[in-house]
Scaffold this active site. Structure first.
Site, PDB file in Angstrom:
ATOM      1  N   CYS A 131       0.814  -1.231   0.000  1.00  0.00           N
ATOM      2  CA  CYS A 131       0.000   0.000   0.000  1.00  0.00           C
ATOM      3  C   CYS A 131       0.845   1.278   0.000  1.00  0.00           C
ATOM      4  O   CYS A 131       0.572   2.213  -0.772  1.00  0.00           O
ATOM      5  CB  CYS A 131      -0.944  -0.009   1.203  1.00  0.00           C
TER       6      CYS A 131
ATOM      7  N   HIS B 208      -3.178   6.337   4.471  1.00  0.00           N
ATOM      8  CA  HIS B 208      -1.745   6.438   4.771  1.00  0.00           C
ATOM      9  C   HIS B 208      -1.214   7.791   4.303  1.00  0.00           C
ATOM     10  O   HIS B 208      -1.578   8.272   3.220  1.00  0.00           O
ATOM     11  CB  HIS B 208      -0.959   5.359   4.019  1.00  0.00           C
TER      12      HIS B 208
END
Ligand code: A2P
Length: 342
Positions: A130, A243
């Site tokens: 990710c 994130h």
């Protein structure tokens, strides 16, 4: 009528599997039949797929007969065991785990960056980590313009990346601490609520973590350039989803912040959110639930000859996992690559 595909989602009940089901439906992927697969515990439960409900089945070696595409999101050990079984059954696998990413004959794809690498797939395609995905989407147009020599990245990674149980742990620990009781620690090595953990995944012999190693190796593979030096520090923060990354770049040639802003604004999949005077910059609460990679705080690093600093935020479950996997499946359809070479 254009071709429709039988699509399996392995790990369909998990955090990423949930997003995979909704993104396949949202984007109108040509699904003739959706097959949700999970552990025996989940067999028989009804799962949403668009407006329908589909019964979840237990993952077994026979699950892939007649399946065209399988999106895997049940962890590396399941992928290591079942991806070859699926491929041998004639099904093209898009794997979200770390199991196959560094294998030389497994393409590691971010559709905005290296779509052509899919052309030579041999039945298994890996979806990158990710934190790597959102970073390389932003690096690619800048690399093409001024050639990146070195990347220094620090991540601020949300708990949803660990899975649904970690989100529950953050909520529970926050409640416990606010009520004055000691927090129960189950998922992470330390309390995550009101804390930051400079450890994601296991430590390696050189003192870095596996997550940091993934960012270094995967960035080079996806960008197709081994000469880019990458160093990473990955940190888990008490954010539910989304994130963030502080990225420092050193280029071979000069690239002004204005030109970088123009290049990023024109690139597919990126939203430039960079207006400090109005206090506008990317944040996880804005990125969560959306598709783009957001880039802001674009400014010169005048401590080196050609340096820039960026702040990059994306929804780690969507672009960082499920959306990228579905985009890879779309790429396979567009390029007529939904078959396993014999
Ligand atoms: P299950 O819900 O049946 O345990 P997350 O990353 O959010 O924790 O999700 C993990 C996913 O992987 C879930 O869908 C989970 O299914 C699935 N999974 C875990 N173990 C197995 C297994 N042995 N076989 C198939 N799926 C599994």
């Amino acid at each position: 009528m254009s071709r429709q595909y039988r699509v399996a989602v392995v790990g369909a009940t998990g955090a990423v599997g949930h997003e995979m089901r909704s993104i396949l439906a949202e984007r109108g992927f040509p699904v003739s039949e959706l097959l949700p697969l999970a552990s025996r515990r989940s067999a028989g439960i009804e799962l949403e797929f668009g407006k329908e409900c589909v019964e979840c089945r237990e993952l077994t070696p026979d699950s892939f007969a007649g399946v065209d595409i399988a999106l895997f999101s049940a962890g590396a050990s399941i992928s290591r065991e079942y991806a070859p079984i699926a491929r041998d059954a004639g099904c093209v696998v898009v794997d979200n785990s770390s199991a196959w990413r560094v294998e030389p004959n497994v393409p590691l794809i971010v559709p905005e960056v290296n779509p052509h690498d899919a052309d030579t797939h041999q039945g298994i395609i890996a979806n990158p980590n990710c934190s790597t995905i959102q970073m390389v989407v932003a690096l690619k147009p800048l690399h093409d313009a001024a050639r990146i020599r070195r990347v220094v990245v620090s991540t601020y990674q949300a708990v949803s990346g660990t899975g649904a149980k970690a989100v529950t742990e953050l909520i529970r620990q926050s409640d416990e601490i606010l009520e004055g009781t000691p927090p129960l620690i189950e998922i992470y090595p330390h309390q995550i609520a009101f804390n930051c953990l400079p450890q994601i995944d296991a430590f390696l012999d050189d003192g870095s973590t596996k997550e940091e190693y993934k960012m270094v190796e995967e960035t080079k593979k996806i960008m197709g350039d081994d000469s880019i030096a990458v160093t990473a520090t990955c940190v888990r923060v008490p954010v539910y989803n989304g994130h963030s990354e502080s990225v420092n770049l050193e280029f071979e040639r000069d690239l002004s912040p204005e030109r970088a802003r123009d290049l990023l604004s024109a690139a597919r999949g990126i939203v430039v959110s960079d207006d400090p005077d109005s206090l506008i910059y990317p944040m996880p609460i804005v990125a969560s639930g959306t598709d783009p990679v957001y880039v802001g705080r674009i400014r010169r690093d005048s401590t080196v000859a050609h340096g820039l600093n960026l702040w990059i935020v994306a929804d780690n479950l969507r672009k960082g996992a499920a959306l990228n996997a579905v985009q890879i499946a779309e790429l396979l359809v567009e390029r007529d690559l939904v078959s396993v070479p014999g």
